[in-house]
Design a protein around this motif. Structure first.
Motif, PDB file in Angstrom:
ATOM      1  N   GLU A 686       0.833  -1.205   0.000  1.00  0.00           N
ATOM      2  CA  GLU A 686       0.000   0.000   0.000  1.00  0.00           C
ATOM      3  C   GLU A 686       0.867   1.256   0.000  1.00  0.00           C
ATOM      4  OE1 GLU A 686      -3.950  -0.305   2.389  1.00  0.00           O
ATOM      5  OE2 GLU A 686      -2.521  -1.617   3.393  1.00  0.00           O
ATOM      6  N   ILE A 687       1.966   1.221   0.737  1.00  0.00           N
ATOM      7  CA  ILE A 687       2.872   2.374   0.780  1.00  0.00           C
ATOM      8  C   ILE A 687       3.530   2.564  -0.580  1.00  0.00           C
ATOM      9  CG2 ILE A 687       4.945   3.321   1.854  1.00  0.00           C
ATOM     10  CD1 ILE A 687       2.501   3.284   3.674  1.00  0.00           C
ATOM     11  N   LEU A 688       4.044   1.487  -1.147  1.00  0.00           N
ATOM     12  CA  LEU A 688       4.754   1.599  -2.426  1.00  0.00           C
ATOM     13  C   LEU A 688       3.830   2.078  -3.540  1.00  0.00           C
ATOM     14  CD1 LEU A 688       6.878  -1.684  -2.204  1.00  0.00           C
ATOM     15  CD2 LEU A 688       7.637   0.655  -1.782  1.00  0.00           C
ATOM     16  N   LEU A 689       2.557   1.638  -3.520  1.00  0.00           N
ATOM     17  CA  LEU A 689       1.611   2.069  -4.554  1.00  0.00           C
ATOM     18  C   LEU A 689       1.285   3.550  -4.432  1.00  0.00           C
ATOM     19  CD1 LEU A 689      -0.864  -0.953  -4.579  1.00  0.00           C
ATOM     20  CD2 LEU A 689       0.652  -0.266  -6.427  1.00  0.00           C
ATOM     21  N   GLY A 690       1.472   4.113  -3.245  1.00  0.00           N
ATOM     22  CA  GLY A 690       1.135   5.514  -3.030  1.00  0.00           C
ATOM     23  C   GLY A 690       2.235   6.484  -3.378  1.00  0.00           C
ATOM     24  N   LEU A 691       3.388   5.995  -3.815  1.00  0.00           N
ATOM     25  CA  LEU A 691       4.514   6.883  -4.120  1.00  0.00           C
ATOM     26  C   LEU A 691       4.403   7.404  -5.553  1.00  0.00           C
ATOM     27  CD1 LEU A 691       7.441   4.941  -2.392  1.00  0.00           C
ATOM     28  CD2 LEU A 691       5.918   6.668  -1.445  1.00  0.00           C
ATOM     29  N   TYR A 715      -4.199   8.758   6.648  1.00  0.00           N
ATOM     30  CA  TYR A 715      -3.059   8.960   5.783  1.00  0.00           C
ATOM     31  C   TYR A 715      -1.779   8.791   6.597  1.00  0.00           C
ATOM     32  CZ  TYR A 715      -6.336  11.085   2.465  1.00  0.00           C
ATOM     33  OH  TYR A 715      -7.365  11.311   1.599  1.00  0.00           O
ATOM     34  N   VAL A 716      -0.710   8.492   5.893  1.00  0.00           N
ATOM     35  CA  VAL A 716       0.616   8.508   6.503  1.00  0.00           C
ATOM     36  C   VAL A 716       1.511   9.399   5.652  1.00  0.00           C
ATOM     37  CG1 VAL A 716       0.416   6.222   7.551  1.00  0.00           C
ATOM     38  CG2 VAL A 716       1.340   6.433   5.233  1.00  0.00           C
TER      39      VAL A 716
END
Length: 990
Positions: A686-691, A715-716
């Motif tokens: 999920e983090i990688l897809l948000g970059l 959000y983070v």
């Protein structure tokens, strides 16, 4: 006569005894009331204890909510969250019958209070969430009656003493989240009555094995030892701890196989063993017939899921995610009657999903994403009526979505993107009453968009499918939608005016469709919009000027359409990070604000545009010029030169493009390592897809900062640090500094580091996201006149930041110097609580009060202390100087670099004060409220003292905090500094 005399004497003595006994109780009560009032005075009369007042009623104190009495004698003192900042006084034990003492969630400093040894009946002691330092005393067993001891979330260090094992009545021992750097004693195994043991988040423990003696704890129900530097194998005898219900050994360095004894814990309901280094397969023989929850996630387990797992007839929760499991999912798993939550994502599982999933149980969560699964989704997933989530993205699943999911009113999350699903979405699924997130991108779905969706839906991802037809007028009812991504479909018709009714929209992506017509004129209703992409459609007409009033818009792409007319000047009001208006029919002049290299590719292929900077746009030469024939040779030479330049640039661009795709391909093959510091509710993927570019919210010398959505409302913040060429070593140091510091400390005024993710060419730091961004933005970059911080909020921010720095300087061992304290590193949550961020420049000091010298000055102009800039000398006083600048910013509203090219705000303020000018005239006009004026002047003058040229003239952060908390009466420190660089005592004379 003698007998009569004896009777008289007896009656007299009896009367004396009764009178003395009757009077003793009130006298003792009055004494206890006096002790409590003395305690209130020692605690500096906190407002929360204002009801503690002297009374002729000898037992009135027993009615105070912080006091519990038994037979009119004080037995319990409950002082949690009372803002206590002083040590515990010895006279507290004058309450002779005290058995219960709660002092958690305060700011109590100093070492363990051995004065409590004089409380002979103390059974319950909670000192957690304070600022205690130093070792636990070796003679702590003098508190021999203790049954409950909580010292968690402090800064205790050294060894856990052997004497702990002699507190034989202990039932609860909580030592988590400290700075212990020794070992834990095997003698804890002697605590035969112990039921709860917590030693988690003590990462400085010496590497140690789990003591065999712990298996003697026959009554232990909870063993929490995550992040405790455990090594070696889990002893097989752990199965003897028959009462265990929760076992958490996560985030350690355990090796070897999972012992068979572990699966003999028949009362176990929660098992956390993730983030270790187990190897081998899951044992085929599982005998824990009473096991309720099994969590072996985030390890290196290989092999298949045992076929006999179905024999766990009481299993409710199964978590095996982030392993390397392979093979098919056993059919028996789908037939388990008690199963509620299945988490098998991020493995190498293949084959079809067992068709009986949900048929015999009341499934609540079903997560099988990122595997190699084929076939269809099981038809009965929601048969129990409790299913809240279906997460099956990144597989090879096919067929239609089961019609039964359309009747599943409990569903909140559907994430099935990147599969081969086809057909129509069941009508009932669109309108499922509790649906929050629907992500079905990258499939083969078809059909038209519905007129109605769930009233709770916030995220709708439909991109890369085959949806067709017009966007329905009923879209106006999608009121809570925050993200609408329908890129690369077959949508046609116009963009309906009803779409502008979605005032909560943050992201709108309708690119690569067949949309026509002009844009609605009232798009100003998209007041929350950050990202808008309408590129590669057939839209026409003029770009509405109202678009310039979308004050949050950062990303705008209208390229490859048929827009005409002039670029509205209002768009120049936007603070865009990305703009693309290329390949349209725009005419006129490009707004001057966009005539720079940052927007050099934003206006290509618009032959009617002109600019004073020709390189900005692609302008075709006009042969109709009257001077064209006369200057033909000149133009031909110019054209040839341009062609050559373009050719070279094209070759170079091709090279860069090839390099980009090669690099991106390399990135896709990177192995990422996730190291959690908190409990996480999101995954690495999920983090990688948000970059993505449109999630960038800031950038610095070491990389970009992204805002990434991890749930429908959370959000983070992700800070990406690239490892690139010569910067590798420097950035590696910054990364390690930030991780080492933030991973080790926990404080309400220090930004929380959730986890770090390491790859081959970059590292990611994932923080909590703070809604109100930085203090700098509120003071100096606000976008509307209404975004003003009143004085009460500013003072709250100053106190919060001071508390964070005070913790770093005075309660961390060794102390921490931040080195880059500035208003942009003070982040604010939704309630304007301040948190200190960005520890990439922080340094640990070797010894208290010792000066350190660094080779490179790091920091920001206006905040750097003189001795640091000149001699590179580092101690806590450089942070005090920087904090003083923040106080001056808060009170004056001016920036830290205020002044001429050779001066700063601090220097300006020093001169202003020394010239005897009225302090009131220097204050920010936005906060000049008469009722707070005195207070603001005091804080301004405190900023003057904190920015004194001589470090010795500056207060410590502890003293700064005390002054801020005094709110207008900070005479104690200032008076004793009157002999410093300039007389400080008159600073309070307003």
């Amino acid at each position: 006569m003698t007998s009569l005399f004896s009777q008289i004497c007896f009656k007299f003595l009896l009367l004396v005894f009764l009178l003395s006994h009757g009077n003793s109780q009130p006298q003792q009560d009055n004494g206890e009331q006096a002790v409590l009032l003395k305690l209130k005075q020692h605690l500096q009369n906190p407002p929360s204890l204002s009801h503690w007042t002297s009374s002729s009623n000898a037992t009135l104190h027993c009615s105070w909510p912080e006091i519990t009495c038994t037979d009119n004698l004080v037995t319990a003192l409950l002082l949690s969250e009372r803002d206590i900042k002083v040590t515990i006084p010895p006279f507290i034990c004058d309450l002779n019958n005290l058995t219960h003492l709660e002092l958690q969630f305060n700011y109590i400093p100093g070492e363990f209070p051995t004065a409590l040894y004089n409380c002979p009946k103390l059974q319950y002691l909670d000192l957690s969430e304070n600022y205690f330092v130093g070792p636990i005393p070796d003679d702590i067993d003098r508190l021999s009656q203790l049954q409950y001891l909580s010292l968690g979330a402090n800064n205790f260090s050294g060894d856990i003493p052997v004497a702990i094992g002699r507190l034989l009545g202990l039932r609860t021992l909580l030592l988590h989240q400290n700075q212990f750097n020794g070992s834990y004693p095997a003698e804890i195994g002697d605590l035969s009555e112990l039921e709860y043991l917590a030693m988690a988040t003590n990462m400085k423990f010496l590497p140690s094995r789990l003591p065999q003696s712990f298996t003697q704890l026959k009554k232990l129900q909870v063993l929490w030892m995550s992040d405790s530097n455990l090594i070696g194998e889990i002893p097989d005898m752990i199965g003897d701890m028959a009462a265990l219900e929760l076992l958490d050994l996560s985030s350690n360095r355990l090796t070897g196989k999972i012992p068979d004894g572990l699966l003999m814990l028949k009362n176990l309901s929660v098992l956390y063993l993730y983030k270790n280094k187990f190897s081998g397969e899951i044992p085929q023989v599982i005998e824990a017939s009473n096991l309720i929850a099994l969590d072996l996630s985030m390890n290196d387990l290989t092999g298949k899921i045992p076929d006999d797992i179905g024999k766990l007839q009481k299993l409710a929760n199964l978590s095996l995610f982030f392993n390397q499991l392979s093979g098919e999912i056993p059919q028996s798993l789908g037939q388990m009657p008690t199963l509620k939550d299945v988490r098998l994502f991020s493995n190498n599982l293949n084959g079809v999903l067992p068709p009986d999933f949900g048929r015999y149980s009341r499934l609540e969560g079903f997560q099988v994403a990122s595997n190699r699964l084929t076939g269809r989704l099981p038809e009965h997933l929601c048969s129990g009526g409790k299913l809240e989530g279906v997460v099956a993205f990144d597989n090879n699943l096919t067929g239609e979505v089961p019609e039964s999911l359309g009747n599943c009113s409990s569903l909140k999350v559907v994430m099935i993107q990147n599969n081969g699903f086809s057909g129509n979405i069941p009508n009932g699924l669109w309108t499922s009453v509790n649906l929050l997130t629907m992500m079905i991108s990258d499939n083969l779905f078809s059909g038209e968009l519905p007129g109605k969706v769930s009233q709770k839906l916030t995220r709708l991802h439909l991109s890369n499918n085959r949806f067709s037809g017009a966007i329905p007028a009923g879209v106006s009812s999608w009121q809570n939608l925050v993200v609408f991504n329908a890129s690369n479909n077959l949508l046609n018709g116009t963009i309906p005016r009803e779409l502008t009714a979605l005032s909560s929209l943050n992201t709108l992506l309708l690119d690569q469709n067949q949309l026509q017509g002009s844009l609605p004129s009232d798009i100003v209703s998209w007041k929350s919009l950050v990202t808008l992409n309408l590129s590669r459609n057939q839209l026409s007409g003029q770009i509405p000027g109202s678009m310039g009033f979308l004050e949050h818009l950062l990303y705008l792409d209208l390229s490859v359409n048929q827009f005409s007319g002039q670029i509205p000047w209002q768009i120049a009001r936007l603070r865009l990070n990305f703009l693309n208006l290329s390949s349209n029919y725009l005419t006129g002049k490009i707004p001057s604000q966009f005539e720079n290299a940052a927007f050099s590719d934003s206006f290509l292929n618009n032959s009617g545009l002109c600019t004073s900077t020709p390189a900005v746009v692609d302008v075709n030469p006009r042969s109709s010029s009257p001077n064209f024939s006369r200057n033909f040779r000149t133009y031909r030479a110019l054209v040839l030169s341009i062609v050559m330049v373009i050719t070279v640039l094209s070759l170079f661009s091709s090279f860069l493009l090839i390099r980009f795709y090669w690099k991106r391909n390399q990135e896709s093959n990177i192995t990422w390592k996730l190291t959690p510091f908190q409990r996480l509710n999101f995954t690495e993927s999920e983090i990688l897809l948000g970059l993505t570019d449109h999630n960038v919210i800031g950038s610095g010398g070491s990389g970009e900062v992204y805002r990434v959505s991890v749930t429908h409302s959370q959000y983070v913040a992700v800070k990406r640090i690239w490892n690139d060429s010569k910067l590798d070593r420097k950035l590696e140091k910054e990364f390690l500094a930030e991780v080492n510091i933030l991973g080790a400390i926990q404080h309400r005024n220090i930004v929380k580091l959730l986890c770090c993710i390491s790859g081959e060419n970059s590292k990611l730091l994932v923080y909590e996201y703070l809604e109100n961004h930085s203090l700098d933005r509120w003071l100096h970059k606000r976008k509307s006149p209404s975004a003003i911080l009143d004085w009460q909020k500013r003072l709250k921010i100053a106190v919060g930041a001071a508390q964070g720095l005070c913790y770093m300087h005075h309660y961390c061992s060794p102390p921490i110097v931040h080195r880059d304290v500035k208003s942009s590193n003070i982040l604010l949550d939704s309630e304007f609580n301040a948190k200190i961020a960005d520890f990439g420049l922080a340094r640990m000091l070797i010894r208290q009060e010792e000066l350190a010298t660094v080779s490179v000055v790091a920091g920001s102009f206006g905040y750097i202390a003189p001795e640091y800039a000149q001699k590179k000398r580092v101690n806590e006083k450089i942070d005090v100087y920087s904090f003083g600048v923040i106080l001056l910013e808060l009170t004056t509203g001016k920036k830290a670099n205020h002044g001429d090219e050779h001066s700063s705000l601090a220097q300006w303020a020093q001169r202003y004060f020394q010239e005897g000018k009225p302090v009131v005239d220097a204050l920010d006009e936005d906060i000049k409220e008469p009722c707070y004026l005195d207070e603001i002047c005091v804080v301004f003058r405190l900023g003057i003292i904190c920015t004194s040229i001589m470090p010795s003239a500056r207060p410590s952060m502890k003293e700064v905090l005390e002054i801020l908390l005094c709110r207008g009466h900070p005479t104690s420190y200032l008076d004793k500094k009157s002999g410093s660089e300039f007389d400080a005592a008159p600073l309070l004379d307003i």
